[in-house]
Design an enzyme around this catalytic site. Structure first.
Site, mmCIF file in Angstrom:
data_model
loop_
_atom_site.group_PDB
_atom_site.id
_atom_site.type_symbol
_atom_site.label_atom_id
_atom_site.label_comp_id
_atom_site.label_asym_id
_atom_site.label_seq_id
_atom_site.Cartn_x
_atom_site.Cartn_y
_atom_site.Cartn_z
ATOM 1 N N ARG A 52 -23.752 100.490 73.629
ATOM 2 C CA ARG A 52 -22.932 100.243 74.807
ATOM 3 C C ARG A 52 -23.826 100.205 76.033
ATOM 4 O O ARG A 52 -24.825 100.918 76.101
ATOM 5 C CB ARG A 52 -21.906 101.371 75.006
ATOM 6 C CG ARG A 52 -20.724 101.300 74.080
ATOM 7 C CD ARG A 52 -19.683 102.320 74.499
ATOM 8 N NE ARG A 52 -19.082 102.012 75.797
ATOM 9 C CZ ARG A 52 -18.086 101.160 75.971
ATOM 10 N NH1 ARG A 52 -17.557 100.533 74.960
ATOM 11 N NH2 ARG A 52 -17.595 100.941 77.186
ATOM 12 N N ILE A 53 -23.432 99.366 76.973
ATOM 13 C CA ILE A 53 -24.130 99.358 78.254
ATOM 14 C C ILE A 53 -23.566 100.520 79.058
ATOM 15 O O ILE A 53 -22.345 100.623 79.219
ATOM 16 C CB ILE A 53 -23.896 98.019 78.978
ATOM 17 C CG1 ILE A 53 -24.516 96.894 78.149
ATOM 18 C CG2 ILE A 53 -24.449 98.055 80.391
ATOM 19 C CD1 ILE A 53 -24.175 95.508 78.638
ATOM 20 N N HIS A 55 -35.601 100.851 71.956
ATOM 21 C CA HIS A 55 -35.318 99.428 71.748
ATOM 22 C C HIS A 55 -36.373 98.849 70.804
ATOM 23 O O HIS A 55 -37.567 99.114 70.973
ATOM 24 C CB HIS A 55 -35.345 98.707 73.100
ATOM 25 C CG HIS A 55 -35.008 97.258 72.986
ATOM 26 N ND1 HIS A 55 -33.718 96.813 72.795
ATOM 27 C CD2 HIS A 55 -35.793 96.158 73.003
ATOM 28 C CE1 HIS A 55 -33.725 95.495 72.700
ATOM 29 N NE2 HIS A 55 -34.969 95.068 72.826
HETATM 30 C C1 GRF Z 1 -32.624 100.808 66.433
HETATM 31 O O1 GRF Z 1 -33.371 99.699 66.035
HETATM 32 C C2 GRF Z 1 -32.730 101.021 67.915
HETATM 33 O O2 GRF Z 1 -33.975 100.654 68.441
HETATM 34 C C3 GRF Z 1 -31.662 100.115 68.450
HETATM 35 O O3 GRF Z 1 -30.605 100.230 67.523
HETATM 36 C C4 GRF Z 1 -31.122 100.577 66.244
HETATM 37 C C5 GRF Z 1 -30.399 101.813 65.811
HETATM 38 O O4 GRF Z 1 -30.770 102.224 64.518
HETATM 39 N N1 GRF Z 1 -31.303 100.468 69.801
HETATM 40 P P1 GRF Z 1 -30.392 103.678 64.017
HETATM 41 O O5 GRF Z 1 -28.879 103.828 64.184
HETATM 42 O O6 GRF Z 1 -31.133 104.675 64.846
HETATM 43 O O7 GRF Z 1 -30.786 103.713 62.584
#
Ligand code: GRF
Length: 205
Positions: free
Chosen positions: A94-95, A112
């Site tokens: 979510r933003i 990210h």
């Molecule tokens: C990860 O790749 C994270 O960088 C991105 O969403 C994904 C979440 O994966 N924001 P998880 O739920 O932590 O396995």
């Protein structure tokens, strides 16, 4: 900040980054105490993993709120009793609005799966792979009002291999994410980061 900062973790899905933080805490390698895991989905698999690890869980679906800010106000209220010092957005899809950010000013981190500022937004690994980059990776950054934009705390590079698929690349990046997130939370928890403009300066131990 308290001596042992209190960490809140926000998730939306499987929660492997959350799990990496919880495991680091169990091993005594996290400089913050995970006190709550929050999800915007009641059925996020991450919540079960958090419960199994003995961490309090909270969840609120976003349906029915008039605006993003209204929803975030409810999230802030829900998390308020946990008195978090640091919030880690670990796959929180979510933003977040200023209503959320102002509750923990300068203390909300996001992970990210690309080397920002390249490939912000959704499907970052796929974007990087289709673009044909030779190197990608992951970024942990402070969250500001723009998506995948705030000051960068930790980055890890991952080479794209000649026979890679999106899935293989994503798996290698994810491995790095888990370490990078622990490292970034520890830097912030130890009070070792300072901002100079948007540059994050890291104090030696
Ligand atoms: C990860 O790749 C994270 O960088 C991105 O969403 C994904 C979440 O994966 N924001 P998880 O739920 O932590 O396995």
């Amino acid at each position: 900040m308290t001596v042992r900062p209190r960490l809140g973790i926000c998730v939306s899905g499987r929660g492997s980054n959350m799990q990496a933080l919880l495991r680091a805490a169990q091993r005594g390698e996290l400089l913050a105490d995970p006190v709550v895991v929050f999800s915007n989905h009641l059925d996020a698999p991450a919540l079960e993993r958090a419960r199994a690890a003995g961490v309090a869980v909270e969840a609120l679906e976003s349906r029915g709120y008039a605006s993003r800010a209204d929803y975030d106000a409810a999230v802030v209220q829900c998390l308020q009793p946990y008195d978090c010092d640091i919030i880690a957005l670990a796959g929180y899809m979510r933003i977040v609005t200023p209503t959320f950010l102002n509750a923990w000013p300068g203390r909300v981190l996001n992970i990210h799966p690309s080397l920002l500022p390249a490939f912000p937004g959704l499907h970052a690994v796929e974007q990087a792979w289709s673009y044909g980059v030779r190197v990608s990776g992951c970024t942990v950054h402070f969250v500001d009002a723009e998506v995948d934009h705030g000051p960068i705390i930790v980055q890890r590079a991952v080479s794209v291999l000649p026979d890679d698929t999106v899935d293989r690349l994503a798996a290698r990046i994810l491995e790095q994410e888990h370490d990078a997130f622990v490292e970034a939370v520890n830097l912030v928890a130890a009070g070792r980061v300072r901002l100079e403009g948007r540059r994050v300066l890291i104090e030696p131990e």
